[in-house]
Design a protein around this motif. Structure first.
Motif, mmCIF file in Angstrom:
data_model
loop_
_atom_site.group_PDB
_atom_site.id
_atom_site.type_symbol
_atom_site.label_atom_id
_atom_site.label_comp_id
_atom_site.label_asym_id
_atom_site.label_seq_id
_atom_site.Cartn_x
_atom_site.Cartn_y
_atom_site.Cartn_z
ATOM 1 N N THR A 1 -7.834 3.976 9.291
ATOM 2 C CA THR A 1 -8.598 2.837 8.427
ATOM 3 C C THR A 1 -9.871 3.400 8.207
ATOM 4 O OG1 THR A 1 -9.485 2.022 10.577
ATOM 5 C CG2 THR A 1 -7.272 1.261 9.936
ATOM 6 N N CYS B 1 5.319 1.811 0.875
ATOM 7 C CA CYS B 1 5.111 0.652 -0.261
ATOM 8 C C CYS B 1 5.702 0.975 -1.539
ATOM 9 C CB CYS B 1 3.679 0.767 -0.497
ATOM 10 S SG CYS B 1 2.447 -0.022 0.650
ATOM 11 N N PRO C 1 0.480 -5.754 -5.508
ATOM 12 C CA PRO C 1 -0.170 -5.172 -4.380
ATOM 13 C C PRO C 1 0.771 -5.056 -3.317
ATOM 14 C CG PRO C 1 -0.744 -7.501 -4.885
ATOM 15 C CD PRO C 1 -0.071 -7.170 -5.994
ATOM 16 N N CYS C 2 0.546 -4.079 -2.364
ATOM 17 C CA CYS C 2 1.234 -3.771 -1.248
ATOM 18 C C CYS C 2 0.348 -3.934 -0.143
ATOM 19 C CB CYS C 2 1.693 -2.333 -1.281
ATOM 20 S SG CYS C 2 2.499 -1.926 0.395
ATOM 21 N N VAL D 1 -5.084 -4.233 5.315
ATOM 22 C CA VAL D 1 -5.065 -3.092 4.094
ATOM 23 C C VAL D 1 -4.332 -3.716 2.920
ATOM 24 C CG1 VAL D 1 -4.382 -0.789 3.744
ATOM 25 C CG2 VAL D 1 -4.971 -1.380 6.220
ATOM 26 N N GLN E 1 -3.102 -2.133 -1.174
ATOM 27 C CA GLN E 1 -3.089 -1.047 -2.212
ATOM 28 C C GLN E 1 -2.648 -1.296 -3.515
ATOM 29 O OE1 GLN E 1 -1.631 2.264 -0.104
ATOM 30 N NE2 GLN E 1 0.203 2.396 -1.336
ATOM 31 N N SER F 1 -0.968 0.238 -7.271
ATOM 32 C CA SER F 1 -0.736 1.318 -8.158
ATOM 33 C C SER F 1 -1.123 0.830 -9.562
ATOM 34 C CB SER F 1 0.472 2.194 -8.224
ATOM 35 O OG SER F 1 0.571 2.757 -7.126
ATOM 36 N N THR G 1 -12.137 -3.891 -3.868
ATOM 37 C CA THR G 1 -12.399 -2.365 -4.555
ATOM 38 C C THR G 1 -12.047 -2.417 -5.794
ATOM 39 O OG1 THR G 1 -11.678 -1.479 -2.529
ATOM 40 C CG2 THR G 1 -11.586 0.091 -4.336
ATOM 41 N N PHE H 1 -5.293 3.627 -9.318
ATOM 42 C CA PHE H 1 -4.716 3.536 -8.055
ATOM 43 C C PHE H 1 -6.037 2.709 -7.328
ATOM 44 C CE2 PHE H 1 -4.915 4.662 -3.491
ATOM 45 C CZ PHE H 1 -3.719 3.992 -3.024
ATOM 46 N N LYS I 1 -7.396 0.853 -3.257
ATOM 47 C CA LYS I 1 -7.116 0.554 -1.799
ATOM 48 C C LYS I 1 -8.182 -0.183 -1.409
ATOM 49 C CE LYS I 1 -5.204 2.438 2.538
ATOM 50 N NZ LYS I 1 -5.005 3.677 3.133
ATOM 51 N N VAL J 1 -9.849 -1.916 2.500
ATOM 52 C CA VAL J 1 -9.503 -2.351 3.870
ATOM 53 C C VAL J 1 -10.527 -3.107 4.503
ATOM 54 C CG1 VAL J 1 -9.249 -0.909 6.133
ATOM 55 C CG2 VAL J 1 -8.473 0.162 4.269
#
Length: 139
Positions: free
Chosen positions: A28, A41, A48-49, A62, A64, A66, A97, A102, A104, A106
Motif C-alpha cells: 500500500t 482485476c 474501476p476495480c 484500493v 484502479q 485502465s 488520483t 491507468f 490507482k 489508495v
C-alpha cells in the motif's frame, strides 16, 4: 422473460465477483503488506476495480482503472463505515488520483470495528456522465 432474468442475474454475479475480491498482498501507499494472494482485476476500460487490504493495524481501500493512454482519467476510492444496521454510511477515508491512462488510488488506513464497505468512482475526468461507481460487499 425468464431468459432475461437469468442473463441479468449472471451479469450481476459477474460484477459482484469482480468488485468483491479478497484482500491481497499488494504494498500500500503506507508501505505495509496485506494478506497473501493476488488481485485479479479484469481489464475493462473505464471500469474501476476496487478491493480492500487488511492487516493488524486496520484496512485501506484500493481502486484502479485502465483507460486509453491519452485519456485524462480520475479514480476516487472511499472506505465507508456504518455504525449500526440501517444507519447512514459515513466516509472514513478517501483518496483521489488523476492521471493519463491507468490510475490507482489508495486511502489512508482506517481502524474501526464498524461495518465497512469500499467504493470507487472512475472514468474519463472530463466527462462526468461516463464515471462509473462500484462497491465491495460490506465486511
Amino acid at each position: 422473460m425468464r431468459a432475461r432474468i437469468v442473463a441479468l442475474m449472471a451479469a450481476a454475479a459477474g460484477i459482484t465477483a469482480a468488485t468483491a475480491l479478497p484482500a491481497t498482498a499488494v504494498t500500500t501507499a503506507a508501505g505495509s503488506t496485506a494478506e497473501t494472494g493476488t488481485v485479479a482485476c479484469t481489464t475493462v476500460l473505464n471500469q474501476p476495480c476496487v478491493w480492500h487490504e487488511t492487516d493488524g493495524a486496520g484496512i485501506v481501500g484500493v481502486a484502479q482503472v485502465s483507460a486509453s493512454p491519452s485519456q485524462l482519467t480520475v479514480v476516487k476510492v472511499e472506505v465507508r463505515t456504518q455504525h449500526a444496521w440501517g444507519s447512514p454510511w459515513v466516509t472514513a477515508a478517501s483518496a483521489t488520483t488523476y492521471a493519463q491512462g491507468f490510475a490507482k488510488a489508495v486511502t489512508p488506513r482506517v481502524v474501526t470495528e464498524d461495518l465497512r464497505i469500499v467504493c470507487a468512482t472512475a472514468g474519463p475526468a472530463q466527462d462526468v456522465a461516463q464515471l462509473v461507481t462500484t462497491c465491495t460487499s460490506p465486511f
